[in-house]
Scaffold this active site. Structure first.
Site, short mmCIF file in Angstrom:
data_model
loop_
_atom_site.label_atom_id
_atom_site.label_comp_id
_atom_site.label_asym_id
_atom_site.label_seq_id
_atom_site.Cartn_x
_atom_site.Cartn_y
_atom_site.Cartn_z
CB ALA A 81 40.52 -18.70 116.90
CB THR A 133 31.89 -29.16 116.14
OG1 THR A 133 30.82 -29.75 116.85
CG2 THR A 133 31.29 -28.27 115.05
CG ASP A 134 29.68 -34.00 117.47
OD1 ASP A 134 29.49 -32.79 117.74
OD2 ASP A 134 29.43 -34.91 118.30
CD GLU A 135 26.82 -28.70 118.34
OE1 GLU A 135 26.09 -27.84 117.84
OE2 GLU A 135 27.04 -28.79 119.56
CE1 TYR A 159 30.68 -23.65 117.25
CE2 TYR A 159 29.28 -25.60 117.52
CZ TYR A 159 30.54 -25.02 117.51
OH TYR A 159 31.66 -25.79 117.72
CB SER A 160 26.27 -26.69 113.75
OG SER A 160 24.90 -26.44 113.59
CB ALA A 161 25.02 -22.93 109.81
CE LYS A 163 34.15 -25.09 114.31
NZ LYS A 163 35.49 -24.51 114.62
P1 NAD Z 1 36.09 -21.60 123.61
O1 NAD Z 1 34.89 -20.75 123.34
O2 NAD Z 1 36.36 -22.09 124.99
O3 NAD Z 1 37.41 -20.83 123.13
C1 NAD Z 1 37.49 -20.12 121.94
C2 NAD Z 1 38.74 -19.26 121.98
O4 NAD Z 1 38.84 -18.57 120.71
C3 NAD Z 1 38.70 -18.18 123.05
O5 NAD Z 1 39.91 -18.15 123.77
C4 NAD Z 1 38.50 -16.87 122.27
O6 NAD Z 1 39.08 -15.75 122.89
C5 NAD Z 1 39.18 -17.20 120.96
N1 NAD Z 1 38.66 -16.41 119.83
C6 NAD Z 1 37.36 -16.18 119.51
N2 NAD Z 1 37.28 -15.38 118.42
C7 NAD Z 1 38.56 -15.13 118.02
C8 NAD Z 1 39.15 -14.41 116.94
N3 NAD Z 1 38.39 -13.75 116.05
N4 NAD Z 1 40.48 -14.38 116.83
C9 NAD Z 1 41.28 -15.02 117.73
N5 NAD Z 1 40.78 -15.71 118.79
C10 NAD Z 1 39.44 -15.78 118.92
O7 NAD Z 1 35.99 -22.81 122.59
P2 NAD Z 1 36.38 -24.34 122.79
O8 NAD Z 1 35.26 -25.06 123.41
O9 NAD Z 1 37.73 -24.43 123.37
O10 NAD Z 1 36.43 -24.81 121.25
C11 NAD Z 1 37.62 -24.64 120.50
C12 NAD Z 1 37.38 -25.15 119.09
O11 NAD Z 1 36.99 -26.52 119.11
C13 NAD Z 1 36.26 -24.41 118.35
O12 NAD Z 1 36.63 -24.26 117.01
C14 NAD Z 1 35.06 -25.33 118.48
O13 NAD Z 1 34.20 -25.18 117.38
C15 NAD Z 1 35.75 -26.70 118.45
N6 NAD Z 1 35.05 -27.79 119.17
C16 NAD Z 1 34.61 -27.62 120.44
C17 NAD Z 1 34.02 -28.69 121.12
C18 NAD Z 1 33.56 -28.57 122.56
O14 NAD Z 1 32.93 -29.49 123.07
N7 NAD Z 1 33.85 -27.50 123.28
C19 NAD Z 1 33.86 -29.91 120.47
C20 NAD Z 1 34.31 -30.03 119.16
C21 NAD Z 1 34.91 -28.97 118.52
O1 DAU Z 2 29.22 -31.57 119.94
C1 DAU Z 2 30.29 -30.68 120.02
C2 DAU Z 2 29.82 -29.35 120.53
O2 DAU Z 2 29.57 -29.50 121.92
C3 DAU Z 2 30.81 -28.22 120.28
O3 DAU Z 2 30.98 -28.04 118.90
C4 DAU Z 2 30.34 -26.91 120.93
O4 DAU Z 2 31.32 -25.91 120.77
C5 DAU Z 2 30.09 -27.18 122.41
O5 DAU Z 2 29.58 -26.02 123.02
C6 DAU Z 2 29.12 -28.34 122.60
O6 DAU Z 2 27.81 -27.98 122.13
P1 DAU Z 2 26.47 -28.39 122.93
O7 DAU Z 2 25.39 -27.48 122.53
O8 DAU Z 2 26.23 -29.86 122.81
O9 DAU Z 2 26.99 -28.09 124.44
P2 DAU Z 2 26.23 -27.47 125.70
O10 DAU Z 2 27.10 -27.73 126.88
O11 DAU Z 2 25.79 -26.08 125.45
O12 DAU Z 2 24.94 -28.38 125.83
C7 DAU Z 2 25.04 -29.78 126.02
C8 DAU Z 2 23.62 -30.34 126.03
O13 DAU Z 2 22.98 -29.90 127.24
C9 DAU Z 2 22.74 -29.83 124.89
O14 DAU Z 2 21.88 -30.89 124.48
C10 DAU Z 2 21.94 -28.70 125.51
C11 DAU Z 2 21.81 -29.13 126.96
N1 DAU Z 2 21.79 -28.04 127.97
C12 DAU Z 2 22.74 -27.07 127.89
C13 DAU Z 2 22.78 -26.03 128.82
C14 DAU Z 2 23.81 -24.93 128.73
C15 DAU Z 2 20.86 -28.05 129.00
O15 DAU Z 2 20.02 -28.98 129.07
N2 DAU Z 2 20.89 -27.05 129.93
C16 DAU Z 2 21.81 -26.03 129.87
O16 DAU Z 2 21.75 -25.11 130.72
#
Ligand code: NAD
Ligand code: DAU
Length: 384
Positions: A81, A133-135, A159-161, A163
């Protein structure tokens, strides 16, 4: 084995629930607040499964979490979450501090109280798995370097801060109180059920709508892409086989520039859904103002999880992206309502801070039992 997956109605959490429920030896409780990013439609394939149940609750609600841990005899917590979108964290960091930091603190407290009450045998088997996350490692130069588990944290965005702060709390609960925790730090995921605020689904859906495809800056920033189902398998391994106190980097070994990703999506769509008049979707690419604090490059060295837990991705980027494009072409029932009612693709993250508390307002905690009618059919109030 009983799992509590938080954030299980999100993109990665729903993939984890679908993956775990395929194993009849597992029982899965999905706890999610259902923010704008949460979507029960992503659980449709398992909503009637006998080893699945849904709870609408907030991870900041310590009492509700503790009650669920006890009621469902949880062995493993997987904490996904979170507020997850970097651009939204630039516009409104408050919700990120609340869920990612305060929420992690509260769920750690609940887990610690629950864990202390277990028998010695169950205590040693219990795990609190924090999904990160790697961020948190920050900005890499274009010309070299990879993140290893020991890379110092240097987050750039709110966000990354947030996390990074949550990762530190999880480690502290291990060192100070002995809670058996494991952490994983993963690169960019992509695949089905991805909320269309993120680059890949946003570009696919804007292209289908003949809208501009926004590329930040020159599109030279590099991300390492991993298919979400490969991440779900890695998370199961970390949660069940990871060593307490350790973290594991997870990545796809698929570095691509953002422009390269967008052009590949255009080429896939040109073949599958040609535009009228023979133009290419590439003509819709629009270079727009860069994201503030935009990290140049992320790259993950995933050799520890390969060596210690035997994990490797199964999907390569070309096949995974083609699967993803096909999924969006076939599943408008899932994304149509999101584009119409929740988020239509407008630009986010240009730095005008809004600290609206509304995104994180308290939620009524509801239980949804698995039933032939599906988990949206019944709800009962447990606590507020
Ligand atoms: P997402 O935004 O798709 O989903 C987040 C979920 O958390 C949602 O269903 C939301 O309703 C729920 N949520 C938010 N606040 C809440 C709270 N206070 N209590 C209970 N539920 C809550 O996110 P995601 O992309 O599936 O990422 C999931 C996890 O993985 C996150 O912790 C994110 O930091 C991490 N992560 C994501 C990526 C990526 O590329 N998407 C990569 C690495 C790590
Ligand atoms: O690295 C892991 C992370 O990847 C997760 O921790 C985050 O939850 C997830 O959202 C994702 O973060 P990014 O910022 O890398 O994802 P995003 O899809 O928002 O953007 C990917 C790259 O594309 C980033 O360099 C920004 C760029 N971008 C993004 C959007 C939405 C664009 O150039 N145009 C866009 O409209």
């Amino acid at each position: 084995m009983n799992f509590l997956v938080t954030g299980g109605a999100g993109f990665i959490g729903s993939a984890v629930c679908r993956h775990l429920c395929a194993n009849p030896a597992y029982r899965v409780t999905n706890l999610d607040k259902l923010t704008y990013a949460g979507n029960l439609a992503s659980l449709r394939p398992i909503e009637n499964a006998h080893n699945y149940r849904f709870e609408q609750a907030d991870i900041r609600d310590e009492r509700a979490v503790l009650e669920i841990l006890r009621r469902d005899d949880i062995d493993i917590v997987m904490n996904l979450a979170a507020e997850s979108h970097v651009d939204r964290s630039i516009d409104g960091p408050g919700a990120f501090i609340e869920t990612n930091i305060v929420g992690t603190y509260r769920i750690l407290n609940a887990a610690l109280e629950y864990w202390r009450g277990l028998s010695e045998e169950r205590k040693s088997g219990f795990r609190f798995h924090h999904v990160s996350t790697d961020e948190v490692f920050g900005d890499l130069p274009f010309d070299g370097g990879m993140f290893v588990e020991e890379t110092p944290y240097a987050p750039s965005s709110p966000y990354s801060a947030s996390k990074a702060a949550s990762d530190h709390l999880v480690r502290a609960w291990h060192e100070t109180y002995g809670l058996p925790v494991v952490l994983s730090n993963c690169s960019n995921n992509y695949g089905p059920y991805h909320f269309p605020e993120k680059l890949i689904p946003l570009v696919i859906l804007n292209a289908l709508d003949e809208k501009p495809l926004p590329v930040y800056g020159a599109g030279a920033n590099v991300r390492d892409w991993l298919f979400v189902e490969d991440h779900a398998r890695a998370l199961e391994l970390v949660a069940t086989k990871g060593r307490p106190g350790e973290s594991y980097n997870v990545g796809g070994n698929s570095e691509r520039t953002n422009l390269g990703v967008v052009e590949t999506i255009c080429d896939l769509l040109d073949l599958r859904r040609p535009r009228r008049g023979g133009a290419s979707y590439r003509d819709l690419i629009a270079f727009v103002t860069d994201r503030p604090g935009h990290d140049r490059r992320y790259a993950i060295d995933a050799s520890k999880i390969a060596r210690d837990l035997g994990w490797a991705p199964r999907e390569d980027f070309d096949s995974g992206l083609a699967r993803t494009v096909d999924w969006y072409l076939d599943n408008k029932w899932w994304w149509g309502p999101i584009r119409e009612q929740r988020y239509a693709g407008e630009r986010l993250g240009q730095g005008s801070i809004e600290n609206s508390p509304t995104q994180n307002s308290p939620v009524e905690h509801k239980t949804f039992e698995s039933s032939p009618a599906g988990n949206r059919a019944e709800s009962r109030k447990v606590a507020t």
